[in-house]
Design a protein around this motif. Structure first.
Motif, PDB file in Angstrom:
ATOM      1  N   MET A 215     -29.600 -16.198  -9.892  1.00  0.00           N
ATOM      2  CA  MET A 215     -28.363 -16.925  -9.709  1.00  0.00           C
ATOM      3  C   MET A 215     -27.221 -15.933  -9.591  1.00  0.00           C
ATOM      4  O   MET A 215     -27.173 -14.939 -10.289  1.00  0.00           O
ATOM      5  CB  MET A 215     -28.110 -17.840 -10.886  1.00  0.00           C
ATOM      6  N   GLY A 216     -26.287 -16.276  -8.737  1.00  0.00           N
ATOM      7  CA  GLY A 216     -25.185 -15.369  -8.495  1.00  0.00           C
ATOM      8  C   GLY A 216     -24.063 -15.518  -9.511  1.00  0.00           C
ATOM      9  O   GLY A 216     -24.008 -16.463 -10.295  1.00  0.00           O
ATOM     10  N   GLN A 217     -23.184 -14.542  -9.481  1.00  0.00           N
ATOM     11  CA  GLN A 217     -22.052 -14.520 -10.396  1.00  0.00           C
ATOM     12  C   GLN A 217     -21.166 -15.762 -10.250  1.00  0.00           C
ATOM     13  O   GLN A 217     -20.816 -16.374 -11.271  1.00  0.00           O
ATOM     14  CB  GLN A 217     -21.247 -13.254 -10.168  1.00  0.00           C
TER      15      GLN A 217
ATOM     16  N   PHE B 120     -21.864 -18.764  -9.271  1.00  0.00           N
ATOM     17  CA  PHE B 120     -22.584 -19.933  -9.773  1.00  0.00           C
ATOM     18  C   PHE B 120     -22.601 -19.949 -11.298  1.00  0.00           C
ATOM     19  O   PHE B 120     -22.363 -20.978 -11.930  1.00  0.00           O
ATOM     20  CB  PHE B 120     -24.015 -19.923  -9.213  1.00  0.00           C
ATOM     21  N   THR B 121     -22.830 -18.805 -11.898  1.00  0.00           N
ATOM     22  CA  THR B 121     -22.873 -18.687 -13.353  1.00  0.00           C
ATOM     23  C   THR B 121     -21.501 -18.964 -13.960  1.00  0.00           C
ATOM     24  O   THR B 121     -21.393 -19.680 -14.969  1.00  0.00           O
ATOM     25  CB  THR B 121     -23.352 -17.283 -13.759  1.00  0.00           C
ATOM     26  N   ILE B 122     -20.456 -18.427 -13.351  1.00  0.00           N
ATOM     27  CA  ILE B 122     -19.092 -18.657 -13.841  1.00  0.00           C
ATOM     28  C   ILE B 122     -18.758 -20.141 -13.765  1.00  0.00           C
ATOM     29  O   ILE B 122     -18.224 -20.719 -14.722  1.00  0.00           O
ATOM     30  CB  ILE B 122     -18.077 -17.820 -13.041  1.00  0.00           C
TER      31      ILE B 122
ATOM     32  N   LEU C  46     -20.741 -22.829 -13.683  1.00  0.00           N
ATOM     33  CA  LEU C  46     -21.500 -23.632 -14.648  1.00  0.00           C
ATOM     34  C   LEU C  46     -21.033 -23.383 -16.075  1.00  0.00           C
ATOM     35  O   LEU C  46     -20.943 -24.316 -16.873  1.00  0.00           O
ATOM     36  CB  LEU C  46     -22.991 -23.349 -14.525  1.00  0.00           C
ATOM     37  N   GLY C  47     -20.732 -22.133 -16.393  1.00  0.00           N
ATOM     38  CA  GLY C  47     -20.262 -21.810 -17.740  1.00  0.00           C
ATOM     39  C   GLY C  47     -18.940 -22.491 -18.061  1.00  0.00           C
ATOM     40  O   GLY C  47     -18.776 -23.073 -19.140  1.00  0.00           O
TER      41      GLY C  47
ATOM     42  N   VAL D  59     -13.638 -19.274  -8.431  1.00  0.00           N
ATOM     43  CA  VAL D  59     -14.996 -18.950  -7.977  1.00  0.00           C
ATOM     44  C   VAL D  59     -15.038 -18.838  -6.459  1.00  0.00           C
ATOM     45  O   VAL D  59     -15.685 -17.945  -5.903  1.00  0.00           O
ATOM     46  CB  VAL D  59     -15.991 -20.007  -8.499  1.00  0.00           C
TER      47      VAL D  59
END
Length: 56
Positions: free
Chosen positions: A1-3, A5-7, A9-10, A40
């Motif tokens: 997973m890319g940065q 996407f992670t940001i 969702l977090g 994002v």
């Protein structure tokens, strides 16, 4: 997973939990989620300026 996407969702998880617990209001969560989406997207747009030949 890319940065990005992670940001995304977090941040969504943080604002969901704080909103459900009543720590922040729903509208603040909505505005924060929209702002996170913009950040994002801007982060992902940096790839348009990436030049692999220059990095090598």
């Amino acid at each position: 997973m890319g940065q990005p996407f992670t940001i995304a969702l977090g941040l969504k998880a943080v604002f969901l939990v704080t909103s459900v617990l009543g720590l922040i209001g729903l509208w603040i969560s909505i505005v924060a989620d929209t702002g996170a989406t913009v950040l994002v997207t801007l982060n992902a747009l940096r790839l348009l300026h990436f030049d692999p030949e220059r990095e090598a």
